[in-house]
Design an enzyme around this catalytic site. Structure first.
Site, PDB file in Angstrom:
ATOM      1  N   HIS A   1     -43.069-101.140  54.186  1.00  0.00           N
ATOM      2  CA  HIS A   1     -42.869 -99.774  54.685  1.00  0.00           C
ATOM      3  C   HIS A   1     -44.187 -99.190  55.179  1.00  0.00           C
ATOM      4  O   HIS A   1     -45.256 -99.463  54.622  1.00  0.00           O
ATOM      5  CB  HIS A   1     -42.317 -98.883  53.582  1.00  0.00           C
ATOM      6  CG  HIS A   1     -40.925 -99.216  53.157  1.00  0.00           C
ATOM      7  ND1 HIS A   1     -40.076 -98.282  52.615  1.00  0.00           N
ATOM      8  CD2 HIS A   1     -40.229-100.374  53.189  1.00  0.00           C
ATOM      9  CE1 HIS A   1     -38.923 -98.849  52.325  1.00  0.00           C
ATOM     10  NE2 HIS A   1     -38.990-100.130  52.661  1.00  0.00           N
TER      11      HIS A   1
ATOM     12  N   GLU B   1     -45.513 -96.230  54.865  1.00  0.00           N
ATOM     13  CA  GLU B   1     -46.270 -95.460  53.873  1.00  0.00           C
ATOM     14  C   GLU B   1     -47.027 -96.377  52.918  1.00  0.00           C
ATOM     15  O   GLU B   1     -48.193 -96.151  52.612  1.00  0.00           O
ATOM     16  CB  GLU B   1     -45.350 -94.572  53.030  1.00  0.00           C
ATOM     17  CG  GLU B   1     -44.421 -93.679  53.799  1.00  0.00           C
ATOM     18  CD  GLU B   1     -43.057 -94.309  53.998  1.00  0.00           C
ATOM     19  OE1 GLU B   1     -42.951 -95.361  54.666  1.00  0.00           O
ATOM     20  OE2 GLU B   1     -42.076 -93.734  53.511  1.00  0.00           O
TER      21      GLU B   1
ATOM     22  N   CYS C   1     -38.681 -93.103  50.892  1.00  0.00           N
ATOM     23  CA  CYS C   1     -37.682 -93.605  49.957  1.00  0.00           C
ATOM     24  C   CYS C   1     -38.242 -93.500  48.527  1.00  0.00           C
ATOM     25  O   CYS C   1     -39.385 -93.086  48.319  1.00  0.00           O
ATOM     26  CB  CYS C   1     -37.356 -95.061  50.282  1.00  0.00           C
ATOM     27  SG  CYS C   1     -38.731 -96.201  49.952  1.00  0.00           S
TER      28      CYS C   1
ATOM     29  N   CYS D   1     -41.564 -95.549  48.058  1.00  0.00           N
ATOM     30  CA  CYS D   1     -42.755 -94.944  48.653  1.00  0.00           C
ATOM     31  C   CYS D   1     -43.124 -93.619  47.989  1.00  0.00           C
ATOM     32  O   CYS D   1     -44.299 -93.332  47.777  1.00  0.00           O
ATOM     33  CB  CYS D   1     -42.549 -94.788  50.155  1.00  0.00           C
ATOM     34  SG  CYS D   1     -42.445 -96.392  51.001  1.00  0.00           S
TER      35      CYS D   1
END
Length: 175
Positions: A76, A78, A106, A109
């Site tokens: 991801h 992040e 999410c 993260c």
């Protein structure tokens, strides 16, 4: 404290400018065939005693989704940006950092932001299916945890939503 918006010295115009950098990362993700999500980490050091700035804010990390490219479920934007920020600062505590991301983080993260002790997260588009900073969960404000952080939602929301909508519409047309 965690529920208050704009607790940082960074104003709305600066938030929009940093979000535009995150959108650049999201475009790079789309160009690579990834879901267009981008993230930027801004370091804004302050004196612990006075809470006054001791240096100008600066971008220390940028990243975009790489899940498909790396075949990594943790790829991801992040997460990748926070890892780079920790490397740049040579520290796992990112207490003087704001994370700018085009889609609401999410649970993974948001949990990483909690663990890294970030000061704030600014996001563009809400995530109705997995949002963990106010939409489905509120990891940032959970008082049972040992750290809370501020969240500013909806910065350049239309651009962030539009990029995701266009990406998935083009994918559906290809099928």
């Amino acid at each position: 404290m965690a529920n208050q918006e704009n607790t940082s010295r960074i104003d709305a115009a600066a938030d929009a400018a940093y979000m535009r950098l995150a959108l650049e990362e999201a475009r790079a993700a789309a160009d690579a065939g990834e879901v267009p999500i981008g993230a930027v980490v801004v370091h804004e050091p302050v004196d612990r005693g006075t809470r006054r700035p001791i240096a100008e804010p600066r971008v220390i990390a940028r990243a975009h989704n790489l899940r498909e490219t790396t075949r990594d479920p943790a790829g991801h934007a992040e997460l990748l940006a926070l890892r780079e920020a920790a490397r740049v600062l040579d520290a796992w505590r990112l207490t003087d950092c704001t994370v700018y991301v085009t889609l609401e983080p999410c649970i993974m993260c948001a949990g990483l932001m909690h663990q890294a002790r970030v000061s704030r997260c600014v996001y563009g588009a809400p995530d109705q299916k997995a949002g963990a900073l106010g939409t489905l969960y509120s990891v940032h404000a959970d008082e049972r945890l040992n750290h809370q952080f501020a969240v500013t939602p909806g910065v350049l929301r239309d651009e962030c939503v539009g990029m995701l909508r266009d990406f998935f519409a083009s994918r559906r047309k290809k099928k």
